[in-house]
Design an enzyme around this catalytic site. Structure first.
Site, short mmCIF file in Angstrom:
data_model
loop_
_atom_site.label_atom_id
_atom_site.label_comp_id
_atom_site.label_asym_id
_atom_site.label_seq_id
_atom_site.Cartn_x
_atom_site.Cartn_y
_atom_site.Cartn_z
N TYR A 150 0.83 -1.21 0.00
CA TYR A 150 0.00 0.00 0.00
C TYR A 150 0.87 1.27 0.00
O TYR A 150 0.61 2.20 -0.76
CB TYR A 150 -0.90 -0.03 1.23
CG TYR A 150 -1.95 1.04 1.31
CD1 TYR A 150 -3.15 0.94 0.60
CD2 TYR A 150 -1.78 2.14 2.14
CE1 TYR A 150 -4.13 1.91 0.69
CE2 TYR A 150 -2.76 3.12 2.25
CZ TYR A 150 -3.93 3.00 1.52
OH TYR A 150 -4.90 3.97 1.62
N LYS A 154 0.87 4.07 -2.93
CA LYS A 154 0.47 5.45 -2.65
C LYS A 154 1.62 6.43 -2.89
O LYS A 154 1.37 7.58 -3.29
CB LYS A 154 -0.05 5.56 -1.22
CG LYS A 154 -1.39 4.84 -1.00
CD LYS A 154 -2.48 5.35 -1.95
CE LYS A 154 -3.87 4.93 -1.52
NZ LYS A 154 -4.92 5.39 -2.47
#
Length: 242
Positions: A150, A154
């Site tokens: 993640y 991001k």
């Protein structure tokens, strides 16, 4: 603020995406919601206060995203705003994370955002410009344990946003990113209480954010109020990791 404009929002059936849709619709936008859950997104669209449609869309598939653009054009004749918000989590430490868990998160967040940015920019550059808003996360700034997939995705969205902004700025297309912190959604409220309390202790404002507090920043980026801004990253975190 958005009267006469058409906005597409991926991951729009719930959470932050739905809050953005509600805010945009409240400011006069025609809204197109895209989500993997077609039945849910169609239902969400019918509840919005203005012209809106829901479309089933897998953002990892470029043809699906192109179809989302086409659906917006067929329904409303223009695409002025694109919010790339769709995402998932598959948290695990590196020792336990599978390749599939890594690939799923990278595909939905990073490739999905690239697909949305590319497809929207292709239309906008030929039709007088527009605003693209990409959803990053504070996790992409600092990195969190159990989120190598993640955090990487991001952080990648920030780099993608800046590179894309440079490519299309001269054509009137603006590309900006938002980095939310701890926002109170169904996904975050499913955290174990110990994890929630630990995150809360890192926030100077001593509270979690509301999805509509992200939506108001998206509204700013979508509107003419941010007309001289591109390639920027707005941290909406209550001061966490400032």
């Amino acid at each position: 603020m958005l009267h006469g404009r058409t906005a597409i929002i991926t991951g729009g059936a719930q959470g932050i995406g739905l809050a953005i849709a509600q805010t945009f619709a409240g400011h006069g936008a025609r809204v197109v919601l895209g989500d993997l859950d077609e039945a849910h997104v169609k239902e969400a669209a019918t509840a919005l206060p203005g012209p809106a449609i829901g479309v089933g869309c897998d953002v990892t598939v470029a043809a699906n995203v192109d179809g989302l653009i086409k659906a917006a054009l067929d329904a409303f004749g223009t695409v002025d705003i694109m919010v790339n918000n769709a995402g998932i989590t598959r948290d695990a430490t590196m020792r336990k994370m599978t390749e599939d868990q890594f690939d799923q998160v990278i595909a939905i967040h990073l490739r999905g955002t690239w697909n949305g940015t590319r497809s929207a920019a292709w239309y906008m550059r030929e039709h007088g410009g527009g605003s693209i808003i990409n959803m990053s996360s504070i996790s992409g700034k600092v990195g969190f344990v159990g989120q190598t997939n993640y955090s990487a995705a991001k952080a990648g969205i920030v780099g993608l946003t800046k590179a894309a902004a440079k490519e299309v700025a001269h054509l009137g297309v603006r590309v900006n990113a938002i980095q939310p912190g701890l926002i109170r959604t169904a996904m975050t409220e499913a955290m174990p209480p110990k994890v929630w309390d630990q995150k809360m202790a890192e926030i100077p404002m001593q509270r979690a954010g509301d999805p509509h507090e992200i939506a108001s920043v998206a509204l700013f980026y979508a509107s003419d109020m941010s007309s001289y801004m591109t390639g920027t990253v707005a941290e909406v975190t209550g001061g966490r990791y400032m």
